[in-house]
Design a protein around this motif. Structure first.
Motif, PDB file in Angstrom:
ATOM      1  N   THR A 286       9.936  -2.403  -4.591  1.00 21.85           N
ATOM      2  CA  THR A 286       9.699  -1.800  -3.284  1.00 21.85           C
ATOM      3  C   THR A 286      11.026  -1.385  -2.657  1.00 21.85           C
ATOM      4  OG1 THR A 286       9.755  -3.957  -2.203  1.00 21.85           O
ATOM      5  CG2 THR A 286       7.594  -3.105  -2.838  1.00 21.85           C
ATOM      6  N   GLY A 287      10.940  -0.447  -1.710  1.00 22.53           N
ATOM      7  CA  GLY A 287      12.145   0.009  -1.042  1.00 22.53           C
ATOM      8  C   GLY A 287      11.829   0.960   0.088  1.00 22.53           C
ATOM      9  N   ILE A 288      12.906   1.529   0.652  1.00 25.11           N
ATOM     10  CA  ILE A 288      12.798   2.441   1.787  1.00 25.11           C
ATOM     11  C   ILE A 288      13.557   3.726   1.459  1.00 25.11           C
ATOM     12  CG2 ILE A 288      13.378   2.786   4.224  1.00 25.11           C
ATOM     13  CD1 ILE A 288      13.239  -0.273   4.491  1.00 25.11           C
TER      14      ILE A 288
ATOM     15  N   ASN B 213      12.737   6.824   5.903  1.00 27.94           N
ATOM     16  CA  ASN B 213      12.107   5.632   6.482  1.00 27.94           C
ATOM     17  C   ASN B 213      10.715   5.347   5.929  1.00 27.94           C
ATOM     18  OD1 ASN B 213      14.318   4.832   8.001  1.00 27.94           O
ATOM     19  ND2 ASN B 213      13.698   6.099   9.727  1.00 27.94           N
ATOM     20  N   ASP B 214      10.206   6.162   4.971  1.00 26.73           N
ATOM     21  CA  ASP B 214       8.953   5.801   4.313  1.00 26.73           C
ATOM     22  C   ASP B 214       9.184   4.555   3.473  1.00 26.73           C
ATOM     23  OD1 ASP B 214       7.393   7.846   5.299  1.00 26.73           O
ATOM     24  OD2 ASP B 214       7.456   9.055   3.460  1.00 26.73           O
ATOM     25  N   ARG B 215       8.237   3.634   3.519  1.00 23.54           N
ATOM     26  CA  ARG B 215       8.277   2.436   2.671  1.00 23.54           C
ATOM     27  C   ARG B 215       7.505   2.786   1.405  1.00 23.54           C
ATOM     28  NH1 ARG B 215      10.140  -1.966   2.286  1.00 23.54           N
ATOM     29  NH2 ARG B 215       9.189  -3.901   1.685  1.00 23.54           N
ATOM     30  N   VAL B 216       8.086   2.510   0.234  1.00 29.19           N
ATOM     31  CA  VAL B 216       7.492   2.923  -1.036  1.00 29.19           C
ATOM     32  C   VAL B 216       7.531   1.796  -2.062  1.00 29.19           C
ATOM     33  CG1 VAL B 216       8.024   5.372  -0.714  1.00 29.19           C
ATOM     34  CG2 VAL B 216       9.695   3.896  -1.820  1.00 29.19           C
ATOM     35  N   ARG B 217       6.679   1.928  -3.073  1.00 31.28           N
ATOM     36  CA  ARG B 217       6.779   1.059  -4.264  1.00 31.28           C
ATOM     37  C   ARG B 217       6.882   1.983  -5.460  1.00 31.28           C
ATOM     38  NH1 ARG B 217       1.273  -1.557  -3.264  1.00 31.28           N
ATOM     39  NH2 ARG B 217      -0.031   0.256  -3.524  1.00 31.28           N
TER      40      ARG B 217
ATOM     41  N   ILE C 206       3.700   3.340   0.836  1.00 30.29           N
ATOM     42  CA  ILE C 206       2.903   2.192   1.286  1.00 30.29           C
ATOM     43  C   ILE C 206       3.029   1.963   2.793  1.00 30.29           C
ATOM     44  CG2 ILE C 206       2.811   1.027  -0.935  1.00 30.29           C
ATOM     45  CD1 ILE C 206       5.102  -0.751  -0.052  1.00 30.29           C
ATOM     46  N   GLY C 207       3.835   2.769   3.484  1.00 34.57           N
ATOM     47  CA  GLY C 207       3.970   2.623   4.931  1.00 34.57           C
ATOM     48  C   GLY C 207       5.206   3.337   5.428  1.00 34.57           C
TER      49      GLY C 207
END
Length: 82
Positions: free
Chosen positions: A3-5, A42-46, A67-68
């Motif tokens: 996961t990351g940003i 700033n999107d949160r991703v996997r 994911i957010g």
């Protein structure tokens, strides 16, 4: 999956993602985003990691899923700056 940003965008379908675990940044191209959705800073991703075909010694993000979104976050000293 990792996961990351999303921390930086080039404006030409390229982004950089800062990994949550290591704070290292990895490259991602639009073709590697599930559903071909456009990422935003700033999107949160996997995602999964795979060797970059153009630079085999480096890793890139593949199978990227949004994911957010992060409203506010602390910037790491390893973040890529445009």
């Amino acid at each position: 999956m990792v996961t990351g940003i999303v921390v930086a965008a080039s404006g030409r379908g390229f982004w950089f993602i800062e990994q949550d675990q290591t704070r290292d940044c990895v490259f991602v191209h639009q073709n590697c985003v599930v559903g071909k959705k456009y990422l935003r800073v700033n999107d949160r991703v996997r995602f999964n990691l795979a060797p970059n075909p153009r630079k085999p010694s480096e890793m890139q993000a593949v199978d990227v899923e949004i994911i957010g979104i992060i409203i506010a976050r602390q910037v790491s000293d390893k973040a890529v700056r445009p």
